[in-house]
Motif scaffolding. Sequence first.
Motif, short mmCIF file in Angstrom:
data_model
loop_
_atom_site.label_atom_id
_atom_site.label_comp_id
_atom_site.label_asym_id
_atom_site.label_seq_id
_atom_site.Cartn_x
_atom_site.Cartn_y
_atom_site.Cartn_z
N ALA A 52 -68.32 -33.78 8.22
CA ALA A 52 -67.73 -35.03 8.72
C ALA A 52 -66.42 -34.73 9.42
O ALA A 52 -66.12 -35.29 10.48
CB ALA A 52 -67.52 -36.01 7.57
N SER A 53 -65.65 -33.81 8.86
CA SER A 53 -64.36 -33.57 9.48
C SER A 53 -64.52 -32.77 10.78
O SER A 53 -63.74 -32.96 11.71
CB SER A 53 -63.38 -33.00 8.46
N LEU A 54 -65.54 -31.93 10.87
CA LEU A 54 -65.81 -31.24 12.15
C LEU A 54 -66.08 -32.24 13.27
O LEU A 54 -65.72 -32.03 14.41
CB LEU A 54 -67.06 -30.35 12.04
N PHE A 55 -66.76 -33.33 12.91
CA PHE A 55 -67.17 -34.29 13.94
C PHE A 55 -66.29 -35.55 13.97
O PHE A 55 -66.62 -36.52 14.66
CB PHE A 55 -68.65 -34.70 13.72
N ASP A 68 -78.95 -38.64 9.23
CA ASP A 68 -78.60 -39.17 10.54
C ASP A 68 -77.52 -38.32 11.23
O ASP A 68 -77.62 -38.00 12.41
CB ASP A 68 -78.02 -40.56 10.28
N LEU A 69 -76.51 -37.96 10.45
CA LEU A 69 -75.41 -37.15 10.99
C LEU A 69 -75.96 -35.81 11.50
O LEU A 69 -75.62 -35.37 12.60
CB LEU A 69 -74.35 -36.92 9.91
N MET A 150 -61.03 -21.63 -2.12
CA MET A 150 -60.90 -21.92 -0.70
C MET A 150 -60.71 -23.42 -0.50
O MET A 150 -61.56 -24.20 -0.93
CB MET A 150 -62.15 -21.43 0.04
N ASP A 151 -59.60 -23.82 0.15
CA ASP A 151 -59.39 -25.27 0.29
C ASP A 151 -60.24 -25.83 1.44
O ASP A 151 -60.78 -25.07 2.26
CB ASP A 151 -57.90 -25.62 0.45
N THR A 152 -60.35 -27.15 1.48
CA THR A 152 -61.28 -27.79 2.41
C THR A 152 -60.87 -27.52 3.87
O THR A 152 -61.73 -27.36 4.73
CB THR A 152 -61.33 -29.30 2.12
N GLU A 153 -59.56 -27.43 4.11
CA GLU A 153 -59.10 -27.17 5.48
C GLU A 153 -59.56 -25.79 5.96
O GLU A 153 -60.04 -25.64 7.08
CB GLU A 153 -57.58 -27.22 5.49
N THR A 154 -59.45 -24.79 5.07
CA THR A 154 -59.87 -23.43 5.44
C THR A 154 -61.39 -23.39 5.65
O THR A 154 -61.89 -22.75 6.57
CB THR A 154 -59.46 -22.44 4.32
N LEU A 155 -62.10 -24.10 4.76
CA LEU A 155 -63.57 -24.16 4.92
C LEU A 155 -63.93 -24.77 6.27
O LEU A 155 -64.78 -24.25 6.99
CB LEU A 155 -64.16 -25.07 3.83
N THR A 156 -63.27 -25.88 6.62
CA THR A 156 -63.58 -26.58 7.87
C THR A 156 -63.31 -25.65 9.06
O THR A 156 -64.11 -25.59 10.00
CB THR A 156 -62.73 -27.87 7.99
N ALA A 157 -62.20 -24.90 8.97
CA ALA A 157 -61.89 -23.98 10.08
C ALA A 157 -63.00 -22.93 10.20
O ALA A 157 -63.40 -22.58 11.31
CB ALA A 157 -60.54 -23.32 9.82
N ALA A 158 -63.52 -22.46 9.07
CA ALA A 158 -64.59 -21.45 9.13
C ALA A 158 -65.87 -22.03 9.73
O ALA A 158 -66.60 -21.35 10.44
CB ALA A 158 -64.86 -20.92 7.72
N TYR A 159 -66.14 -23.30 9.45
CA TYR A 159 -67.38 -23.94 9.94
C TYR A 159 -67.31 -24.35 11.42
O TYR A 159 -68.31 -24.72 12.01
CB TYR A 159 -67.74 -25.14 9.06
N GLN A 160 -66.09 -24.28 12.01
CA GLN A 160 -65.93 -24.62 13.44
C GLN A 160 -66.89 -23.85 14.34
O GLN A 160 -67.28 -24.32 15.40
CB GLN A 160 -64.51 -24.25 13.91
#
Length: 447
Positions: A52-55, A68-69, A150-160
């Motif tokens: 969700a945060s990526l998009f 749906d997402l 691993m915090d959520t921000e770091t995870l999100t950066a990895a999933y970019q």
Amino acid sequence: MTASSEHIVHEIEPVFDRHSRVLILGTMPSPKSREEGFFYGHPRNRFWTVLASLFHEPVPATNQRKRDLLLRHGIALWDVLASCDIEGASDASIKNAKPNDLTRITSAAPIEAVFCTGAKSAELYRRYCESQTGIPAVQLPSTSPANAAMDTETLTAAYQVILDHLEAPRHVALHVPEVVALEQAIAADGTSLAELMDRAGGFLAFYTHTLHPEGRIAVLCGTGNNGGDGWVAAGWLAEAGHDVVLITPRSADELRAEPAKSAAQKLMQALPESCRILIAPEADAVAAELKAADVIIDAILGTGFSGDSVKEPFARWIEEACACRESGTAVIAADCPSGYSAETGKAASPCIKADETVTMITSKVGLERPWAFTYCGNVTVAPIAYTRPYLDETQPDEPEEQPADAPAPGKPDEQFRRPENEDDDGYDPYSDRPATPEPLFQQDPWN
Ligand SMILES: NC(=O)C1=CN([C@@H]2O[C@H](COP(=O)(O)OP(=O)(O)OC[C@H]3O[C@@H](n4cnc5c(N)ncnc54)[C@H](O)[C@@H]3O)[C@@H](O)[C@H]2O)[C@@H](O)CC1
Ligand SMILES: [K+]
């Protein structure tokens, strides 16, 4: 098999369609996911928060919204294993592993990249699946609570990295009757109009909260379904910590339009403390509330509006909101600014001028008129449904529009126009004409 391990067979269907470009794989659904009937179902697993945060979307709350997402963004989701012996959710305990047949997905979808959500799924993929698909996998960090370091921000950066393989969403502007038909078709396929409204109001609130994380919010609601979006958004914003006042000419029970009435009644049944409801207030009270607000949400009139003028009490509300905006209050319109025709782009008297318009499901032709920015401000489409299968059927890709004075294709407008690719020496590097080989050595002119 050890005493505490169980033989598990994967029973959750993969998510994909012919537009999926990226395949994300875990190992096997955890006990909680199996209970929920969908992938990454543990409330502390951050997979859905990360996506969700990526998009830049609200975290999907139901399995249907999660599916749906994924489809909206061209993501296929499954697991490496079809069955195994496992202790609880412990990847380390996996024995007797049998892989899924991933060609079921790769033969139906243009998958160009595979990502594994953790070391074990990457290891199993390399061992069992890479030879099936011919696509090497990229290992991503696990989103499970076990990877709490691993915090959520770091995870999100990895999933970019996933984003590099996805297409930007296509924005199609539809006529209002086409939007209504689209919503009806989606509802007939199982995503009800009430669910669409819940998503619409939820996204409107999410977007408002992202732009204005703090502050007092006034929500102006009409009596139709545009008002319904406002009722949903008001509840969400109050839950998110805002002081909210909702202004409506009628109580929830007196509304007639559905699903707006049900949405309003649902809010009244569990009204958050920080949400006040003003029913048919005097004009001066409305003016005072709007002046005290940091943000005004305009959910008075949407696609159901037509005409040259707006009737009372809404005309006065619109004038007050416009005056507040002149003095710096942000105005965010739900679907389209009230008084503005989403079909023709004609602005009635009076008409909201918004800083932002959150338009539901897809853009509308009236919002694409050259002067639309004056009334709509920035237009953002609220991605409340996976519309592509419906639009692919009804909207074949239009050929790109040519300027009026453009030459007809294949017929140069001037007699001596050169082919576009030709360089100064008359050589076209992109043509199919075989290159004339040059002699390697010139003949000796003295012989
Ligand atoms: N159909 C659905 O399931 C969904 C609808 N959505 C919302 O629903 C809206 C459309 O809802 P409706 O079709 O109920 O229409 P609207 O709510 O846009 O407008 C209808 C209302 O406007 C009033 N009205 C019309 N002309 C007027 C005038 N000149 N002066 C004053 N009042 C006037 C009518 O009395 C009626 O109460 C969309 O714009 C969107 O915001 C979204 O929630 C997405 C889902
Ligand atoms: K509106």
